[in-house]
Design an enzyme around this catalytic site. Structure first.
Site, PDB file in Angstrom:
ATOM      1  N   GLU A   1       0.123  15.674   2.546  1.00  0.00           N
ATOM      2  CA  GLU A   1      -1.042  15.906   3.061  1.00  0.00           C
ATOM      3  C   GLU A   1      -1.987  16.501   1.893  1.00  0.00           C
ATOM      4  OE1 GLU A   1      -4.334  16.243   4.648  1.00  0.00           O
ATOM      5  OE2 GLU A   1      -2.814  15.782   6.076  1.00  0.00           O
ATOM      6  N   GLY A   2      -3.215  16.299   1.829  1.00  0.00           N
ATOM      7  CA  GLY A   2      -4.325  16.734   0.669  1.00  0.00           C
ATOM      8  C   GLY A   2      -3.933  16.846  -0.445  1.00  0.00           C
ATOM      9  N   ARG A   3      -3.450  15.727  -1.012  1.00  0.00           N
ATOM     10  CA  ARG A   3      -2.844  15.496  -2.340  1.00  0.00           C
ATOM     11  C   ARG A   3      -2.001  16.708  -2.660  1.00  0.00           C
ATOM     12  NH1 ARG A   3      -8.682  15.762  -5.268  1.00  0.00           N
ATOM     13  NH2 ARG A   3      -9.681  14.104  -4.062  1.00  0.00           N
TER      14      ARG A   3
ATOM     15  N   ARG B   1       0.787  -1.180   0.079  1.00  0.00           N
ATOM     16  CA  ARG B   1       0.047   0.038  -0.186  1.00  0.00           C
ATOM     17  C   ARG B   1       0.819   1.361   0.017  1.00  0.00           C
ATOM     18  NH1 ARG B   1      -4.218   3.362  -1.199  1.00  0.00           N
ATOM     19  NH2 ARG B   1      -4.475   4.897   0.218  1.00  0.00           N
TER      20      ARG B   1
ATOM     21  N   LYS C   1      -0.684   6.325  -8.999  1.00  0.00           N
ATOM     22  CA  LYS C   1       0.235   5.610  -8.540  1.00  0.00           C
ATOM     23  C   LYS C   1       0.655   4.420  -9.147  1.00  0.00           C
ATOM     24  CE  LYS C   1      -1.211   6.842  -3.892  1.00  0.00           C
ATOM     25  NZ  LYS C   1      -2.069   6.492  -2.575  1.00  0.00           N
TER      26      LYS C   1
ATOM     27  N   HIS D   1       0.512   4.957   0.556  1.00  0.00           N
ATOM     28  CA  HIS D   1      -0.434   5.671   1.020  1.00  0.00           C
ATOM     29  C   HIS D   1       0.050   7.162   1.371  1.00  0.00           C
ATOM     30  CE1 HIS D   1      -4.043   6.179   3.623  1.00  0.00           C
ATOM     31  NE2 HIS D   1      -3.274   7.157   4.263  1.00  0.00           N
ATOM     32  N   ASP D   2      -0.629   8.148   0.741  1.00  0.00           N
ATOM     33  CA  ASP D   2      -0.350   9.688   0.967  1.00  0.00           C
ATOM     34  C   ASP D   2      -1.291  10.318   2.188  1.00  0.00           C
ATOM     35  OD1 ASP D   2       1.584   9.854  -1.111  1.00  0.00           O
ATOM     36  OD2 ASP D   2      -0.148   9.998  -2.674  1.00  0.00           O
TER      37      ASP D   2
ATOM     38  N   CYS E   1      -9.391   7.409   3.454  1.00  0.00           N
ATOM     39  CA  CYS E   1      -7.875   7.243   3.782  1.00  0.00           C
ATOM     40  C   CYS E   1      -7.615   6.310   4.763  1.00  0.00           C
ATOM     41  CB  CYS E   1      -7.439   8.595   3.950  1.00  0.00           C
ATOM     42  SG  CYS E   1      -7.587   9.699   2.594  1.00  0.00           S
TER      43      CYS E   1
ATOM     44  N   ASP F   1      -4.669  17.675  -8.249  1.00  0.00           N
ATOM     45  CA  ASP F   1      -3.787  16.860  -7.428  1.00  0.00           C
ATOM     46  C   ASP F   1      -2.400  17.412  -7.815  1.00  0.00           C
ATOM     47  OD1 ASP F   1      -2.115  14.547  -6.604  1.00  0.00           O
ATOM     48  OD2 ASP F   1      -4.101  13.303  -6.862  1.00  0.00           O
TER      49      ASP F   1
ATOM     50  N   ARG G   1       0.417  15.671  -6.188  1.00  0.00           N
ATOM     51  CA  ARG G   1       1.561  14.856  -5.587  1.00  0.00           C
ATOM     52  C   ARG G   1       2.621  14.180  -6.523  1.00  0.00           C
ATOM     53  NH1 ARG G   1      -3.134  10.748  -3.040  1.00  0.00           N
ATOM     54  NH2 ARG G   1      -4.240  11.519  -4.861  1.00  0.00           N
TER      55      ARG G   1
HETATM   56 ZN   LIG Z   1      -8.576  11.493   3.439  1.00  0.00          ZN
END
Ligand SMILES: [Zn+2]
Length: 427
Positions: A296-298, A249, A365, A251-252, A267, A336, A338
């Site tokens: 955080e937050g994309r 996984r 991803k 994970h952001d 999330c 986004d 990211r």
């Molecule tokens: Zn979230």
């Protein structure tokens, strides 16, 4: 009186500032970096500490965004600025062995694969007095998570006494990774010229690091951004063995959901289900990895994220899956930020060649991982029953936008019927 005196001496000490861009700052004592070189002595250590400025061979400093708090502590006189770390007993609890990817300069560009074993790789430099600090630390931990306990109670996850203990805690190895950017490689990843990248980084941080534009000889940047943490379930050495089943996984960060259980998104359920499945994989002889990125937050930040929540809930017709992405774009300028192309570097650090089960809906991803040369056998979304009611807007909007799902995708009018709570209901 004593305080006054202290402040006076402090301001006197700091009255003379030599800019890092000054030509006298190019010292012959700084060690060259040959990114990707096989021999650590030829590759060279990353020296980003500020105690001996003439030894530095990187722009920026350690600890990512916390470097600013360190500066505040020093400014307040609470932190000795010439502190050199005593690294006795800090070595990794398990050694991450080199993979071929470490020696491909374009494969890993956002972290230093030699950053964990400073004593092993650069002991002779440490003896000579170079202030070299690890950028990676490896330790053991036990995780105690309510959702994991729930999974045990429901019979989804057995207690094996090894990975999952009788007390319901899960044994892991956790690896903290500070960002170290090799600028030519980052530029290549972004698809632009290195000079242009340096210019934009300099300009968009309000001119934070002048060396970006004045010192093209310095190829490394330790950016003031959050670090990354990998949680490994089972034997770390199995990560690089393609014959061993691997669950992953990536994970952001979403602080509101991950930590506080805010129910507007999926999330935390994704994170805890990823942990549960990673542990289950380790129990049947495989290995699991959950990588946590501070994006955080994309990667738009929490203030932007909360503004978007309000805009979504206050728009005519209320919060709806049909307008989910549009509202983010209105507030933030993009959906986004990211930039997932740097994300697979962590996987390559561990030598991962193949992922059997990837827990993610995100095509960005998936494309980044596969595009970097790692095979993905299965993509998994979380079971429907783990999705909070108010997060239906997010999940349906993502599915409609083409995010991965093995379930049904709602379209058009049907999408408009997926609505979230209003501000009034929230208050
Ligand atoms: Zn979230």
């Amino acid at each position: 009186m004593a305080i006054e005196k202290k402040q006076k001496s402090k301001s006197k000490k700091r009255s003379h500032v030599v800019l890092t861009s000054h030509s006298n700052q190019i010292f012959k004592k700084s060690l060259p970096i040959n990114w990707g070189a096989r021999d650590p002595m030829e590759r060279g250590p990353v020296v980003a500490t500020v105690s001996n400025k003439q030894n530095r061979n990187a722009i920026g400093s350690h600890s990512g965004s916390y470097t600013v708090y360190r500066a505040l502590s020093i400014a307040a006189g609470q932190f000795p600025e010439d502190h050199a770390p005593d690294l006795e007993n800090t070595d990794p609890t398990v050694s991450i062995e080199p993979s071929e990817t470490w020696f491909q300069p374009e494969r890993i560009v956002s972290l230093d694969p030699l950053g964990a074993d400073i004593n092993k790789h650069f002991g002779s430099y440490l003896k000579q007095g170079y202030n070299i600090k690890p950028t990676i630390a490896v330790t053991y931990a036990h995780l105690s998570i309510p959702e994991v306990t729930e999974a045990i109670k429901l019979g989804r996850l057995p207690v094996d006494g090894k990975i999952v203990r009788k007390s319901h805690d899960v044994k892991v190895t956790k690896i903290a990774i500070e960002p170290v950017w090799y600028l030519p490689g980052i530029a290549q990843r972004v698809g632009i010229d290195e000079g242009e990248l340096r210019k934009v980084l300099f300009t968009e941080t309000g001119g934070m690091f002048p060396e970006l534009v004045t010192r093209p000889d310095l190829k490394l940047l330790l950016p003031p951004i959050g670090s990354t943490t990998a949680y490994v379930f089972g034997d770390v050495h199995n990560l690089k063995k393609p014959g061993v089943e691997l669950t992953c996984r990536v994970h952001d960060e979403c602080n509101g959901s991950d930590v506080f259980g805010s129910d507007i998104c999926t999330c935390r359920p994704y994170l805890t289900y990823g942990i549960e499945d990673a542990a289950r994989t380790a129990q049947r002889g495989g290995v699991g990895i959950v990588v946590y990125f501070r994006k955080e937050g994309r990667a738009l930040g929490e203030v932007t994220k909360f503004l978007v929540y309000n805009a979504r809930k206050r728009q005519p017709g209320g919060d709806s899956a049909a307008t989910y992405f549009h509202r983010t774009e209105c507030v933030a300028g993009v959906q986004d930020a990211r930039f997932q192309e740097l994300m697979p570097d962590v996987l390559h650090y561990f030598g991962i060649q193949k992922i059997d089960h990837l827990h993610s809906m995100s095509n960005m991803k998936y494309d980044a991982i596969v595009g970097s040369g790692i095979k993905v056998m299965n993509r998994l979304s979380i079971p429907e029953e783990l999705i909070p009611a108010d997060a239906q807007v997010e999940i349906e909007a993502k599915k409609a936008a083409g995010y991965f799902t093995d379930g049904k995708v709602k379209k058009g009018e049907e999408l408009k019927t997926v609505v979230g709570r209003s501000i009034k209901e929230d208050s």
